[in-house]
Motif scaffolding. Structure first.
Motif, PDB file in Angstrom:
ATOM      1  N   LEU A 389       0.819  -1.215   0.000  1.00 52.07           N
ATOM      2  CA  LEU A 389       0.000   0.000   0.000  1.00 52.07           C
ATOM      3  C   LEU A 389       0.850   1.261   0.000  1.00 52.07           C
ATOM      4  O   LEU A 389       1.904   1.327   0.629  1.00 52.07           O
ATOM      5  N   ASP A 390       0.351   2.261  -0.689  1.00 48.66           N
ATOM      6  CA  ASP A 390       0.825   3.619  -0.519  1.00 48.66           C
ATOM      7  C   ASP A 390       0.068   4.149   0.700  1.00 48.66           C
ATOM      8  O   ASP A 390      -0.412   3.358   1.525  1.00 48.66           O
ATOM      9  N   ASN A 391      -0.097   5.447   0.847  1.00 51.62           N
ATOM     10  CA  ASN A 391      -0.854   5.972   1.983  1.00 51.62           C
ATOM     11  C   ASN A 391      -2.028   6.804   1.505  1.00 51.62           C
ATOM     12  O   ASN A 391      -1.875   7.680   0.649  1.00 51.62           O
ATOM     13  N   GLY A 392      -3.195   6.511   2.068  1.00 49.21           N
ATOM     14  CA  GLY A 392      -4.398   7.229   1.701  1.00 49.21           C
ATOM     15  C   GLY A 392      -5.592   6.662   2.448  1.00 49.21           C
ATOM     16  O   GLY A 392      -5.458   5.762   3.279  1.00 49.21           O
ATOM     17  N   MET A 393      -6.756   7.151   2.121  1.00 50.70           N
ATOM     18  CA  MET A 393      -7.983   6.762   2.819  1.00 50.70           C
ATOM     19  C   MET A 393      -8.248   5.264   2.723  1.00 50.70           C
ATOM     20  O   MET A 393      -8.767   4.652   3.665  1.00 50.70           O
ATOM     21  N   TYR A 394      -7.894   4.669   1.614  1.00 49.74           N
ATOM     22  CA  TYR A 394      -8.135   3.237   1.391  1.00 49.74           C
ATOM     23  C   TYR A 394      -7.413   2.367   2.413  1.00 49.74           C
ATOM     24  O   TYR A 394      -7.829   1.244   2.702  1.00 49.74           O
ATOM     25  N   LYS A 395      -6.309   2.883   2.984  1.00 47.18           N
ATOM     26  CA  LYS A 395      -5.542   2.099   3.959  1.00 47.18           C
ATOM     27  C   LYS A 395      -6.402   1.730   5.163  1.00 47.18           C
ATOM     28  O   LYS A 395      -6.289   0.617   5.702  1.00 47.18           O
ATOM     29  N   ILE A 396      -7.273   2.637   5.562  1.00 43.17           N
ATOM     30  CA  ILE A 396      -8.157   2.359   6.694  1.00 43.17           C
ATOM     31  C   ILE A 396      -9.067   1.181   6.379  1.00 43.17           C
ATOM     32  O   ILE A 396      -9.220   0.255   7.188  1.00 43.17           O
ATOM     33  N   TYR A 397      -9.667   1.193   5.210  1.00 45.08           N
ATOM     34  CA  TYR A 397     -10.609   0.135   4.847  1.00 45.08           C
ATOM     35  C   TYR A 397      -9.908  -1.204   4.631  1.00 45.08           C
ATOM     36  O   TYR A 397     -10.456  -2.261   4.980  1.00 45.08           O
TER      37      TYR A 397
END
Length: 557
Positions: A389-397
């Motif tokens: 993963l890179d870093n962004g909102m999707y990391k939470i999900y």
């Protein structure tokens, strides 16, 4: 210098060879040409391969990924001044993440220079706050000792970064030094008293729970964890960087911690009266506030190589400090399964979390909901595949619902949490694991910070799939901005045509036009040769409305 003589740069390369370094990543400069020539000779003899990147930040992210996976220093090279300053984000990424890394930077001649102070920055001083070791080589004969100390510190728990500056004139000087062994720093063993006290606290608890932190991934303790879980049957939760520390397909797995409050895992934390944190580190975002004030009836047992306390965030009531593997084995040997343990509520949390994951996993909404994206990724990746993963909102999900089966099966950064690391990590993983499938997930913000090195991936002929989640903005900051009831401002932008961009680099581009497209495209790309870019529109708005709102099992939303 005669052909039989060596220079300092060649001695440094011999030290790298002796330590088993196979790759160096970097962007060379005028001041590093002697060192580059020494690497060329090494590569000619099939020892060290140099990989040129399009930006120093990519080089250091790739090297850090090598260190993260192998436990031995990854190596990155830059020139002086702007080359070295471009390394800094990646250096901080490795230092905070606990990834062993050695960065080597060039410098102007220190004995006599005809360029004055052109491009000169005090790189050694700049590096010191974000490294475990930073020094300049002023005498070639000192290289073996300096290299040994630097690598020894970088690889010791807690791992991090070492920096060596090699001035241009020193690099070219005649040097007769030879490599010396790297001193291995042996971690201490936890005291018997700390083990005994922890056993007492766990055995007398009614609802003990384990949290796996980053250290459970960094160290190969899966065998010890399996023995512990088999003997005790205590359920576990994974932090973001702890995912994969143990197989999350286990019936003991309760869930992940994508956020710090208001999720299913937090219901389990609040019910527990003894929480055992294995390998947790306060540099990572806390899974929950763990202090006597926040959970007054809960014992918090910290198991790691080092003590870890953060005021108002993490204050353990008990610590087992020493080699995690040895500590865990000793704990398992002494502990007895208690008849009073009751895990029924934890299992109810697990089932509620599973139902929640399924709720929108088949959504036909377009642009796609994040839950649908995570569900489709889970469908196409096998146990041994790697998700970077890179870093962004999707990391939470992803961290709250993606099931990780193997150690380092999910690579992410929850320490510096920088954008731009996803693509370099994916390229490095494909060099390390030729036969494994690797999927990089990046937002449109993060991918544009490393997009020049799409050329690097294509040049290296790796088989890599990159899923770009396109919401034309910095989604995580927009979510927090909205939570604070602020006006939407400063976070939106326009994107290029990612398909045309991919093709201009020699990669293959794909576009998701409806929700049903994603899984087949992922499967096709992952089973094809070459670099594949999948552009997928995503909409977080509806999902974000309910994110972090879990209060109890009876009324999840």
């Amino acid at each position: 210098m005669s052909k039989s003589q060596k220079n300092t740069a060649e001695v440094l390369v011999e030290c790298l060879e002796a330590h088993g370094v196979k790759y160096i990543f970097g962007v060379p400069g005028e001041e590093t040409l002697d060192f580059l020539e020494a690497i060329r000779k090494s590569q000619r003899n099939s020892k060290i391969t140099f990989i040129t990147t399009r930006h120093e930040q990519t080089a250091v992210f790739m090297a850090a990924t090598f260190g993260r996976i192998t436990g031995k220093v990854g190596v990155a090279l830059s020139t002086l001044g702007p080359g070295a300053t471009n390394l800094m984000t990646g250096v901080a990424y490795a230092q905070l993440g606990g990834f062993p890394l050695l960065v080597i930077t060039g410098q102007k001649p220190i004995r006599k220079s005809k360029q004055g102070k052109f491009q000169i920055v005090d790189i050694v001083s700049m590096m010191k706050p974000v490294t475990k070791f930073s020094a300049s080589v002023v005498n070639g004969d000192d290289v073996p000792q300096m290299f040994s100390e630097a690598v020894s510190l970088a690889e010791a728990e807690r791992p991090g970064v070492a920096h060596l500056e090699l001035p241009e004139d020193i690099a070219g000087e005649v040097c007769n030094a030879k490599p010396i062994p790297i001193k291995k720093i042996i971690p201490e063993t936890a005291s018997a008293e700390s083990i005994t006290e922890a056993v007492k606290e766990i055995e007398k608890a009614k609802h003990p729970l384990v949290i796996l932190g980053a250290g459970a991934n960094r160290q190969p303790i899966q065998k010890e964890l399996k023995t512990f879980f088999q003997k005790t049957g205590i359920p576990f939760v994974s932090t973001q960087m702890g995912k994969g520390g143990f197989d999350e397909n286990s019936p003991l797995y309760i869930g992940g911690t994508g956020i710090a409050q208001g999720d299913f895992a937090h219901l389990a934390f609040k019910h527990a009266d003894a929480i055992i944190l294995i390998g947790h580190d306060v540099i990572n975002t806390p899974p929950i506030i763990l202090t006597p004030e926040s959970l007054p009836k809960c014992k918090v047992i910290h198991i790691n190589f080092f003590s870890s306390v953060a005021k108002d965030v993490y204050i353990p009531t008990h610590e087992i400090i020493g080699d995690i593997k040895i500590s865990l084995s000793a704990l398992t040997e002494k502990i007895k399964k208690s008849e009073s343990w009751d895990f029924n509520y934890f299992y109810k949390v697990r089932e509620a979390s599973k139902k929640d994951v399924l709720k929108f996993g088949q959504s036909a909404d377009f642009p796609l909901r994040p839950e649908k994206v995570v569900a489709d990724i889970g469908k196409v990746l096998s146990k041994s595949d790697i998700l970077a993963l890179d870093n962004g909102m999707y990391k939470i999900y992803i961290t709250r619902s993606f099931v990780t089966r193997e150690r380092n099966g999910l690579l992410l950064d929850n320490a510096l949490a920088t954008m731009g690391a996803g693509l370099p990590s994916g390229i490095a993983l494909k060099i390390l694991y030729l036969k494994k499938k690797v999927l990089v997930v990046a937002g449109d913000g993060g991918i544009m910070m490393s997009i020049p090195d799409l050329e690097t991936a294509v040049r290296l002929k790796v088989n890599l799939t990159v899923l770009i989640l396109d919401d034309s903005g910095f989604g995580m900051i927009a979510w927090k901005q909205k939570k604070l009831n602020m006006a939407s401002f400063g976070l939106s932008f326009n994107n290029p045509d990612f398909i045309m961009l991919a093709e201009s680099f020699g990669a293959v581009g794909h576009k998701v036009d409806k929700a049903q497209d994603l899984a087949p495209l992922l499967k096709k790309a992952l089973n094809s040769k070459g670099v594949h870019i999948i552009a997928c529109p995503i909409n977080y708005q509806e999902a974000n409305k309910i994110l972090g709102s879990i209060k109890n099992l009876e009324a999840s939303y």
